[in-house]
Structures are given as structure tokens and as C-alpha cells.
Design an enzyme around this catalytic site. Structure first.
Site, mmCIF file in Angstrom:
data_model
loop_
_atom_site.group_PDB
_atom_site.id
_atom_site.type_symbol
_atom_site.label_atom_id
_atom_site.label_comp_id
_atom_site.label_asym_id
_atom_site.label_seq_id
_atom_site.Cartn_x
_atom_site.Cartn_y
_atom_site.Cartn_z
ATOM 1 N N LEU A 39 0.826 -1.212 0.000
ATOM 2 C CA LEU A 39 0.000 0.000 0.000
ATOM 3 C C LEU A 39 0.859 1.261 0.000
ATOM 4 O O LEU A 39 0.736 2.141 0.847
ATOM 5 C CB LEU A 39 -0.991 0.008 1.162
ATOM 6 N N THR A 127 7.742 -5.735 -18.363
ATOM 7 C CA THR A 127 7.416 -4.633 -19.258
ATOM 8 C C THR A 127 8.231 -4.692 -20.538
ATOM 9 O O THR A 127 9.369 -5.186 -20.541
ATOM 10 C CB THR A 127 7.694 -3.283 -18.563
ATOM 11 N N ASP A 128 7.664 -4.143 -21.619
ATOM 12 C CA ASP A 128 8.414 -4.066 -22.870
ATOM 13 C C ASP A 128 9.572 -3.077 -22.799
ATOM 14 O O ASP A 128 10.458 -3.071 -23.657
ATOM 15 C CB ASP A 128 7.484 -3.717 -24.042
ATOM 16 N N GLU A 129 9.607 -2.248 -21.764
ATOM 17 C CA GLU A 129 10.665 -1.250 -21.653
ATOM 18 C C GLU A 129 12.043 -1.870 -21.445
ATOM 19 O O GLU A 129 13.064 -1.197 -21.610
ATOM 20 C CB GLU A 129 10.343 -0.254 -20.545
ATOM 21 N N TYR A 151 14.286 2.331 -14.021
ATOM 22 C CA TYR A 151 13.110 1.457 -13.907
ATOM 23 C C TYR A 151 13.236 0.241 -14.811
ATOM 24 O O TYR A 151 13.122 -0.905 -14.368
ATOM 25 C CB TYR A 151 11.833 2.230 -14.246
ATOM 26 N N LYS A 155 13.728 -3.815 -13.956
ATOM 27 C CA LYS A 155 12.805 -4.856 -14.423
ATOM 28 C C LYS A 155 13.543 -5.910 -15.248
ATOM 29 O O LYS A 155 13.251 -7.108 -15.147
ATOM 30 C CB LYS A 155 11.672 -4.236 -15.239
#
Length: 340
Positions: A39, A127-129, A151, A155
Site C-alpha cells: 500500500l 514490461t516491454d521497456e 526502472y 525490471k
């Protein structure tokens, strides 16, 4: 069957949970769902209010970086779907440490805990990044990884750790890599909800440069159906791209958002991109491998955008407090910087 969904109070994770608990995934209508979430600013139990009374739902507040938190939640779990991540490129550029901690170490802790508790199936959402930027064509899953932001680099690290856990320890884990998601309950720091909410309030929107950056847009429900297919049919240690099949430049996207909210170009402010080399020009995924499992996007971008804009029109009580809190936090951070 019991499914643990880390990051299940966030945008994509909560959609997956709501769909699961309302019978949206055939064969999983009786599954119990344990939502595990720290959270942070992006996790919101309001996202789960519509299913909170389900007898098949349980919430556990915890941190994926903390072994004791995971050990308290994992007994009896059959499937883990790991959505938990820090996911905002701009935030990663200004503070990379949290992204490395959560996205690399946190993911490794999830995989280790799954081994420790004998979990039979794990799905890691990426992610595709991680691929970087591509001028022409589309990435397949075996493309070189060239992440350009903290980021995406974090990933990419978690993806490789996931594969290592399959190869070294025999963990039954698959990894999905999605294109840009959009839809209801999207935290209003991301481009579509930010632009929509600004425009609804008669405020200007920031368009970086000439708006030439291109993204493939994926409606959140299509993404979650792709994830569920890979949960059911994906192979250990394998990667699966999930795309929406609709590429738009940021300028084209802005035009559509202006039309959807009844605004004109006077509401657009062209600014210098503050992200420098951490901002990729174009993303495009080849999702034929996932299509072979039965995946295809169902929501057209026009229909999905209309649905999304209408949702934000009707749900100010959800997004207005989030934007107000973000503005306050930004002002406080600025004051601290000024006095440092």
C-alpha cells in the site's frame, strides 16, 4: 486453488483480482485470492472495494522485500502472480534506489519464498521497456535487452533472475512483458489519466517535445487475460510479450484525448523532456508467441479510451484525493530541497 497476487491493490493487479473474483477466468471461478500489497502511494484498497466482501478474498499488508511478510502469506498458495513493482520512469530517474530494491531484490525474494513454500506456479509481470527503443519492426522475446532508465534496467534484472530460478532451481515460472496499459483505476501520474483529469478540470497538459515518442497501447483487461493465459499455458523460464496492437505517437494520443474531453490545442504546453536519455523513442512488441496460446486484444483503442474517459468523468471521488495528495507531496519535497 489459492492464488497470491502481489501488488494486487495497484492498477493492473486490482483489475486481475476483480476479474478473478467475479468469475472472469474460466476454470478459476472457485479460486481463493490473497492480495499482498505494501500500500504505497500507488496501492489503494478502494480499487478492490467491489470485491472486498467476497468470501474468496483476503488482504495481507506486506512488503515483498521482507521474508517474514512473505512467509506469513504463502502457506497453502498454489499460484503466485507477481505484479508488485515500482513502475514510474520519471520517479526512477530521480530516485533509482527504491526501484532496484523493490524490482530486483523484492522479485528475488518472491521467487525464493515460492520455492521455500512449494508453490506450483509463478507468473512474473514485466514490461516491454526492458528492450530499450526500436526504430522499426517489433521486438520478439529473444531480442537483446537494452534498458535505458533505472526502472527498465531493474525490471530487466528481475526478468533474468526469474529465468535463473527456472533454470537453476526448477521453479515453474514464466515472465510476461506488456506494452503501455490504460483503463479505469490508473493512478493519475501516468500520461492518459494525467491528461484526462487535467483536461476535465480545464488545466493544461505537458507534451514533451514534439510528441514524437511512440507507444503501443494495451487495455488493462486485455493485458490481464494475456497474463491468465500464460499462467495456465506458459512454459517454465519462458518470456511472453503482451501487446495491444495499436501504436500512437504522443501527439496523436494527445489529439484523441483533447477530442474526448472537448478541449483544443490551447490546453497543450510543449515542454522540454526532462528525462533525457532515459526516455525511449518507440516501443513495439511482437506478441505472436502469446497469440499461439490463444491471446488476442479484444478492446479497440477508440472504445477503450472512451470507456476510460467516461470512468474518470464519473469517478472524481477516486482520483481527486490522489492528485491532491501528490501535489502536496511535491510541494513538501520542493520546500525540503529549497532548505537543504
Amino acid at each position: 486453488m489459492r492464488i497470491l497476487v502481489t501488488g494486487g491493490a495497484g492498477f493492473i493487479g486490482s483489475h486481475y483480482v476483480r476479474t478473478m473474483l467475479t468469475g472472469g477466468y474460466p476454470g478459476f471461478e472457485d479460486a481463493e485470492v490473497v492480495v499482498f500489497d505494501k500500500l504505497t502511494y500507488a496501492g489503494n484498497l478502494t480499487n478492490l472495494a467491489s470485491v472486498a466482501d467476497s468470501p474468496r478474498y483476503r488482504f495481507v499488508r506486506g512488503d515483498i522485500c521482507v521474508q517474514a511478510d512473505l512467509d506469513a502469506a504463502l502457506p497453502g498458495v498454489d499460484v503466485v502472480v507477481n505484479f508488485a513493482a515500482e513502475s514510474h520512469v520519471d520517479r526512477s530517474i530521480h530516485g533509482a534506489a527504491d526501484f532496484v530494491l523493490t524490482n530486483v531484490l523484492g522479485a528475488q525474494q518472491v521467487f525464493e519464498a515460492a520455492l521455500r513454500h512449494g508453490v506450483g506456479r509463478v507468473l512474473h509481470v514485466s514490461t516491454d521497456e526492458v528492450y530499450g527503443s526500436i526504430d522499426d519492426g517489433s521486438w520478439t522475446e529473444d531480442h537483446l535487452l537494452e534498458p535505458n532508465s533505472p526502472y527498465s534496467a531493474a525490471k530487466a534484472g528481475s526478468d533474468l533472475i526469474a529465468r535463473a530460478y527456472a533454470q537453476t532451481y526448477g521453479l515453474n515460472i514464466s515472465i510476461t512483458r506488456c506494452s503501455n496499459n490504460y483503463g479505469p483505476f490508473h493512478f493519475p501520474e501516468k500520461v492518459i489519466p494525467l491528461f484526462v483529469t487535467n483536461l476535465l478540470d480545464g488545466e493544461r497538459v505537458p507534451l514533451y517535445g514534439e510528441g514524437a515518442n511512440v507507444r503501443d497501447w494495451l487495455f488493462v483487461d486485455d493485458h490481464c487475460r494475456g497474463i491468465q493465459l500464460v499462467v495456465e499455458k506458459g512454459l517454465p523460464g519462458e518470456f511472453y510479450n503482451i501487446g495491444g496492437g495499436r501504436e500512437l505517437s504522443n501527439k496523436e494520443l494527445t489529439e484523441k484525448l483533447l477530442d474526448a474531453t472537448g478541449r483544443d490545442w490551447s490546453y497543450v504546453e510543449n515542454i522540454v523532456d526532462p528525462r533525457g536519455g532515459g526516455h525511449d523513442l518507440r516501443y513495439s512488441v511482437d506478441y505472436s508467441k502469446t497469440a499461439a496460446l490463444g491471446y488476442a486484444p479484444r478492446m479497440s483503442f477508440e472504445d477503450g479510451l472512451a470507456l476510460t474517459v467516461q470512468w474518470y468523468r464519473e469517478n472524481r471521488a477516486w482520483w481527486e484525493p490522489l492528485k491532491a495528495a501528490a501535489a502536496t507531496a511535491h510541494q513538501e519535497a520542493g520546500s525540503q530541497d529549497a532548505t537543504a
